[in-house]
Design a protein around this motif. Structure first.
Motif, PDB file in Angstrom:
ATOM      1  N   ASN A 220       0.770  -1.259  -0.002  1.00 43.01           N
ATOM      2  CA  ASN A 220      -0.084  -0.163  -0.018  1.00 43.01           C
ATOM      3  C   ASN A 220       0.864   1.213  -0.125  1.00 43.01           C
ATOM      4  O   ASN A 220       0.737   2.177  -0.811  1.00 43.01           O
ATOM      5  CB  ASN A 220      -0.923  -0.033   1.235  1.00 43.01           C
ATOM      6  N   VAL A 227      -3.247   3.516  -5.523  1.00 43.09           N
ATOM      7  CA  VAL A 227      -4.363   3.481  -4.635  1.00 43.09           C
ATOM      8  C   VAL A 227      -5.331   4.541  -4.678  1.00 43.09           C
ATOM      9  O   VAL A 227      -6.606   4.789  -4.811  1.00 43.09           O
ATOM     10  CB  VAL A 227      -3.959   3.290  -3.139  1.00 43.09           C
ATOM     11  N   ARG A 228      -4.662   6.047  -4.352  1.00 40.34           N
ATOM     12  CA  ARG A 228      -5.216   7.399  -4.597  1.00 40.34           C
ATOM     13  C   ARG A 228      -6.042   7.558  -5.995  1.00 40.34           C
ATOM     14  O   ARG A 228      -6.999   8.034  -6.040  1.00 40.34           O
ATOM     15  CB  ARG A 228      -4.419   8.296  -4.161  1.00 40.34           C
ATOM     16  N   ALA A 232      -8.939   3.662  -4.336  1.00 43.27           N
ATOM     17  CA  ALA A 232      -9.125   2.354  -3.809  1.00 43.27           C
ATOM     18  C   ALA A 232      -9.077   2.077  -2.420  1.00 43.27           C
ATOM     19  O   ALA A 232      -8.763   0.861  -1.775  1.00 43.27           O
ATOM     20  CB  ALA A 232      -8.099   1.190  -4.549  1.00 43.27           C
ATOM     21  N   LYS A 233      -9.197   3.191  -1.804  1.00 43.92           N
ATOM     22  CA  LYS A 233      -9.005   3.032  -0.096  1.00 43.92           C
ATOM     23  C   LYS A 233      -9.985   2.279   0.526  1.00 43.92           C
ATOM     24  O   LYS A 233      -9.657   1.236   1.415  1.00 43.92           O
ATOM     25  CB  LYS A 233      -9.063   4.493   0.376  1.00 43.92           C
ATOM     26  N   GLU A 236      -8.799  -1.406  -0.014  1.00 39.29           N
ATOM     27  CA  GLU A 236      -7.596  -1.572   0.802  1.00 39.29           C
ATOM     28  C   GLU A 236      -7.851  -1.733   2.268  1.00 39.29           C
ATOM     29  O   GLU A 236      -7.071  -2.463   3.049  1.00 39.29           O
ATOM     30  CB  GLU A 236      -6.441  -0.374   0.673  1.00 39.29           C
TER      31      GLU A 236
END
Length: 609
Positions: A220, A227-228, A232-233, A236
């Motif tokens: 991560n 992710v940002r 996709a927070k 995760e």
């Protein structure tokens, strides 16, 4: 899942951990001496207490006239108890310090050995194992092994001395009452053995879950921008929470096992104490035992409660150390697949001629290269091109011997790279890889990574060759500017140029550029290529690229397809051949032709306007 338990692993693994402590025999002996002194003073206290009770009872039985003498006797015994307990406290404190110091030394030693082993292991091992798992082993598993020295080995030895001495004194004082007092011990031993088995299972499961947690967090952090970018927070968080919840449940299960064991052992202990009070009370009433003697019995039994209760801590420490040590030694016992031969000698670099002689290579069972042969002499440049997966980077990895060839051989000045030492080989071969990794350090430290004592002039020359000097000089701290984790403060092209500067700074005899200019714009690449041609004029040079403009100036170009050489020759010769290379050239040239045509149309429109 419940892992299989090797019941023979515990003595083997713990013995190896103990051997590390034995390297500091003086410190271990001092800790055990302090433990022995603490035990001696601990055992003296029940005897003093029993003597005080008997003396007070005897003096009081003689009437009020002797009350003053009784008080003085009690005061004297109280003073002895205070002195004894103070000495015991000092020795216990010294024992704790020495035990902790010893365990920290073992932890330090294990960390160094583990880190060194990671540096030794071959690329093929790191290809298979996730770095998050190695971080868990290098942190949590080492901590589990370290704690055993303090909580298991040294403290266990102290508790064993205390328990053995207490048992001996109980049986010596009164055999029948002593046997009754010790009736709970077989039950405690059985519970400890059972607890140790289940704790080993839980610790093995927990260590696996902690590896998943570490792996998830590391990925991560490394991919936080991805992710940002994809919002996709939530995904995760769910992934991390699932692993965290599993680890929490297992930790709670381990606590339940340990507390349950302590509870049942404590119950058995107090049942034995109740039996001693009942039976010993009848002996006192019958005149067969003094009150002081019964008091000493109860005090010895209370003293025995400490090692019995803390035995659970020792068992837990041993279980954790066995699970952690097993995972740790699995890595430490590995032999690198690529290592120096027993009779390896330093590479003697004379001309600097690199040769592949009918080389084949396979990752696991998948063949990557088949019957590759070529020669690159000093002052000559070999270009390698081909579709993804054709084996271009594999050739770059075989030259410094990141992997060993499956068949054939790679030679430098006639010396098989498998017959020379890895350090001398990799000092002679400079590889600028396509996957750029920069350290969170200054520009100077990154460029001079291969040789920290390199002269400043060579650092400046390397930066100038890589066309990064002007940018670095414009920074507030110039070459002392920190570039952030993985070079986050630089653009993709700047990172690649920093990597090129790092590769050419040591001045190796052979240079390999593995698609190291893909993120550099065409104008900068042209200047960089001209600078590199001067810097590598006397070196054998290999350029691997997808973009033909990076290698069309090479003295020879080989075209790979499915691990085989399908074409070879100069740029002009390959174009005339009209094969794979010519098709790739037409494909890459078309966008520029279209751009030129559009520019021509726009110019005509401007003229008409």
């Amino acid at each position: 899942m419940t892992p299989e338990i090797d019941v023979r692993a515990m003595p083997r693994v713990l013995r190896r951990i103990v051997n590390l402590a034995l390297e500091q025999r003086g410190r271990l002996a001092l800790a055990l001496a302090c433990a022995l002194g603490s035990v001696v003073f601990s055992l003296a206290m029940p005897r003093l207490l029993g003597a005080a009770v008997d003396e007070a009872q005897a003096l009081l039985g003689q009437g009020a006239a002797h009350a003053t003498a009784a008080r003085l006797a009690l005061l004297r015994l109280a003073g002895l108890l205070i002195v004894t307990s103070s000495l015991r406290g000092v020795l216990t404190m010294a024992f704790g310090y020495q035990a902790e110091y010893l365990s920290q030394q073992v932890g330090y030693r294990l960390r160094l050995v583990f880190f060194e082993q990671i540096q030794r292991l071959s690329f093929s091992y790191h290809d298979r194992v996730h770095s998050g798992d190695l971080i868990t082993r290098g942190m949590l598993d080492i901590e589990g092994a370290r704690v055993f020295i303090e909580q298991g080995l040294v403290r266990g030895a102290m508790l064993l001395m205390l328990a053995a001495a207490s048992i001996a004194l109980l049986l010596h004082t009164d055999l029948v009452v002593g046997a009754l007092a010790l009736s709970f011990i077989p039950f405690s031993i059985w519970r400890s053995i059972r607890l140790g088995y289940w704790l080993r299972i839980s610790w093995m499961q927990l260590q696996g879950l902690m590896s998943i947690l570490t792996r998830t967090m590391e990925e991560n952090l490394q991919g936080v921008r991805v992710v940002r970018a994809f919002a996709a927070k939530p995904f995760e968080m769910i992934k991390f929470d699932q692993a965290g919840q599993a680890a929490l449940r297992l930790s709670n299960r381990r606590i339940t096992l340990r507390v349950g064991s302590v509870r049942t052992q404590t119950l058995a202990f107090y049942a034995s104490m109740g039996a001693v009070l009942w039976f010993g009370g009848h002996r006192v009433l019958a005149g067969d035992m003094s009150v002081g003697k019964l008091t000493a019995f109860i005090a010895y039994l209370t003293l025995l409660q400490t090692p019995i209760r803390q035995a659970t801590m020792v068992v837990n420490s041993a279980a954790r150390a066995t699970s952690s040590g097993t995972r740790l030694f699995d890595v430490l016992d590995l032999e690198p697949e690529v290592r120096d031969a027993p009779d390896a000698k330093p590479l003697q670099l004379t001309e600097g001629v690199l040769r592949f002689e009918d080389v084949s290579f396979a990752y696991e069972i998948e063949t990557t290269l088949s019957h590759i042969s070529f020669e690159v002499r000093p002052g000559r440049t070999l270009g390698i091109v081909g579709p993804p997966g054709s084996g271009k980077s594999t050739i770059a990895h075989l030259i410094p011997r990141y992997y060993d060839v499956t068949a054939g051989r790679v030679t430098i000045d006639g010396q098989d790279v498998r017959d020379v030492t890895l350090d001398s080989l990799r000092a002679a071969v400079g590889v600028v890889q396509q996957d750029v990794f920069l350290f969170d350090a200054s520009v100077t430290n990154n460029i001079a990574y291969a040789d920290p004592y390199i002269e400043d002039e060579r650092i400046l020359d390397a930066a100038a060759t890589a066309q990064i000097h002007d940018y670095v000089a414009s920074l507030p701290l110039a070459y002392e500017t920190r570039i952030g984790e993985r070079g986050v403060a630089l653009s993709g092209g700047q990172r690649q140029r920093m990597s090129i500067a790092r590769g050419v700074a040591p001045g190796p005899g052979i240079m390999v550029f593995d698609d190291s200019m893909a993120a550099i714009d065409a104008a900068t690449e042209q200047r960089l290529r001209a600078a590199l041609s001067g810097a590598t004029r006397s070196k054998a040079t290999i350029i691997i690229a997808h973009r033909l403009s990076s290698l069309m100036h090479a003295d020879e170009i080989i075209v790979l397809a499915e691990g085989c050489i399908v074409e070879r020759g100069t740029h002009e010769g390959l174009l005339a051949l009209g094969g794979h290379y010519a098709a790739l050239y037409r494909l890459q040239s078309r966008p520029s032709e279209i751009a030129d045509a559009l520019a021509h149309v726009a110019a005509k429109q401007d003229a008409l306007t």
